[in-house]
Design a protein around this motif. Structure first.
Motif, mmCIF file in Angstrom:
data_model
loop_
_atom_site.group_PDB
_atom_site.id
_atom_site.type_symbol
_atom_site.label_atom_id
_atom_site.label_comp_id
_atom_site.label_asym_id
_atom_site.label_seq_id
_atom_site.Cartn_x
_atom_site.Cartn_y
_atom_site.Cartn_z
ATOM 1 N N GLU A 16 -17.498 22.594 8.388
ATOM 2 C CA GLU A 16 -17.805 21.515 7.458
ATOM 3 C C GLU A 16 -17.866 20.208 8.745
ATOM 4 O OE1 GLU A 16 -17.680 21.872 4.017
ATOM 5 O OE2 GLU A 16 -17.218 24.073 4.789
ATOM 6 N N GLY A 17 -18.950 19.417 8.269
ATOM 7 C CA GLY A 17 -18.861 18.154 8.776
ATOM 8 C C GLY A 17 -19.786 17.959 10.211
ATOM 9 N N SER A 21 -27.007 18.594 7.578
ATOM 10 C CA SER A 21 -27.855 18.152 6.855
ATOM 11 C C SER A 21 -29.070 16.947 7.891
ATOM 12 C CB SER A 21 -27.502 16.899 5.951
ATOM 13 O OG SER A 21 -26.549 17.672 5.062
ATOM 14 N N ARG A 149 -15.176 14.056 9.757
ATOM 15 C CA ARG A 149 -16.428 13.564 9.173
ATOM 16 C C ARG A 149 -16.726 13.917 7.608
ATOM 17 N NH1 ARG A 149 -20.495 15.864 13.350
ATOM 18 N NH2 ARG A 149 -19.864 14.945 15.473
ATOM 19 N N ALA A 150 -16.098 15.229 7.357
ATOM 20 C CA ALA A 150 -16.253 15.480 5.936
ATOM 21 C C ALA A 150 -15.487 14.914 4.953
ATOM 22 C CB ALA A 150 -16.060 17.054 5.738
ATOM 23 N N ARG A 153 -16.693 11.537 3.915
ATOM 24 C CA ARG A 153 -17.902 11.549 2.895
ATOM 25 C C ARG A 153 -17.306 11.511 1.379
ATOM 26 N NH1 ARG A 153 -21.156 15.906 5.819
ATOM 27 N NH2 ARG A 153 -19.776 17.359 4.569
ATOM 28 N N GLU A 160 -14.020 22.535 0.860
ATOM 29 C CA GLU A 160 -13.656 21.228 1.871
ATOM 30 C C GLU A 160 -12.039 21.095 1.538
ATOM 31 O OE1 GLU A 160 -17.940 18.822 2.226
ATOM 32 O OE2 GLU A 160 -16.514 18.485 0.513
#
Ligand code: TMP
Length: 218
Positions: A16-17, A21, A149-150, A153, A160
């Motif tokens: 994750e993170g 993207s 970071r995740a 969001r 997560e």
């Protein structure tokens, strides 16, 4: 070219993170610039039905999901995605850039949940036959960097919400996949600054594009 050349199947993986993207968007632009026909898709998901299955997987719920139910849902989504989107595109010479694929199953359901690689392998063979990605970019960073970071969001999905120890196992399983198939993987240090990460990604993509365009064929 008398016979249609198959498109290349590129997957992007990571915990994750790690910036999947942003970097998938960067790769999309590189492919545009090189005039390579391509689609961008994701797993679980990529078709309306597979996206519904994704919702079952990621939305937190009261009832806990068994490991095997999770595994089978992941592969159900993949079966639909492969037959209706990925394979038809590749056959037409269109490249497929996919945000996660079966390496994520080995990492999350195998490493994270503890299911055996052998079980996952059997489903991989059943659902995919001999189809495997041509090139897999692993964006790798220490788990705490990505989790921060995740977390920033907003609301966390069912995966997560897992603890650091789960993601440590996921990361180790990814790195083990790299050891098993070093020629397919390119590992990029995702904790570096974005310009460095993207310079490294561009090198990998340029070599894929050269292979495709036959520049390396002497
Ligand atoms: P995403 O966060 O990259 O959009 O993916 C959704 C979640 O699905 C992510 O936490 C990882 C998980 N996942 C699996 O557990 N197994 C799989 O095979 C795939 C493709 C994703």
């Amino acid at each position: 070219m008398s016979q249609q050349q198959r498109g290349r199947f590129i997957t992007v993986e990571g915990t994750e993170g790690v910036g999947k993207s942003t970097n998938i968007d960067f790769i999309r632009k590189l492919l545009d610039k090189a005039n390579i026909p391509h689609i961008v898709t994701r797993e679980p998901g990529g078709t309306p039905l597979a996206e519904e299955i994704r919702n079952l997987l990621v939305v937190p719920r009261e009832e806990s999901m068994t490991e095997l139910a999770e595994l089978l849902l992941v592969f159900a989504a993949r079966a639909q995605h492969l037959k209706t989107l990925i394979e038809p595109a590749l056959v037409k010479g269109v490249w497929v850039l996919c945000d996660r694929f079966t390496d994520a199953t080995f990492a999350y359901q195998g490493g994270g949940r503890g299911l055996s690689a052998d079980t996952i392998d059997q489903l991989q063979n059943l659902i995919q036959g001999d189809l495997r990605p041509d090139c897999t970019l692993l964006l790798d960073a220490p788990v705490d960097v990505g989790m921060a970071r995740a977390g920033a969001r907003g609301a966390l999905d069912r995966f997560e919400q897992e603890k650091q120890v789960f993601f440590d196992k996921v990361r180790s399983a990814y790195l083990q996949r790299v050891e098993q198939e070093p020629e397919r993987f390119s590992v990029v240090d995702a904790s570096a600054d974005l310009a460095t990460v993207q310079a490294n990604i561009e090198l990998v993509l340029q070599s894929q594009i050269s292979l495709y365009k036959g520049v390396n064929n002497g």
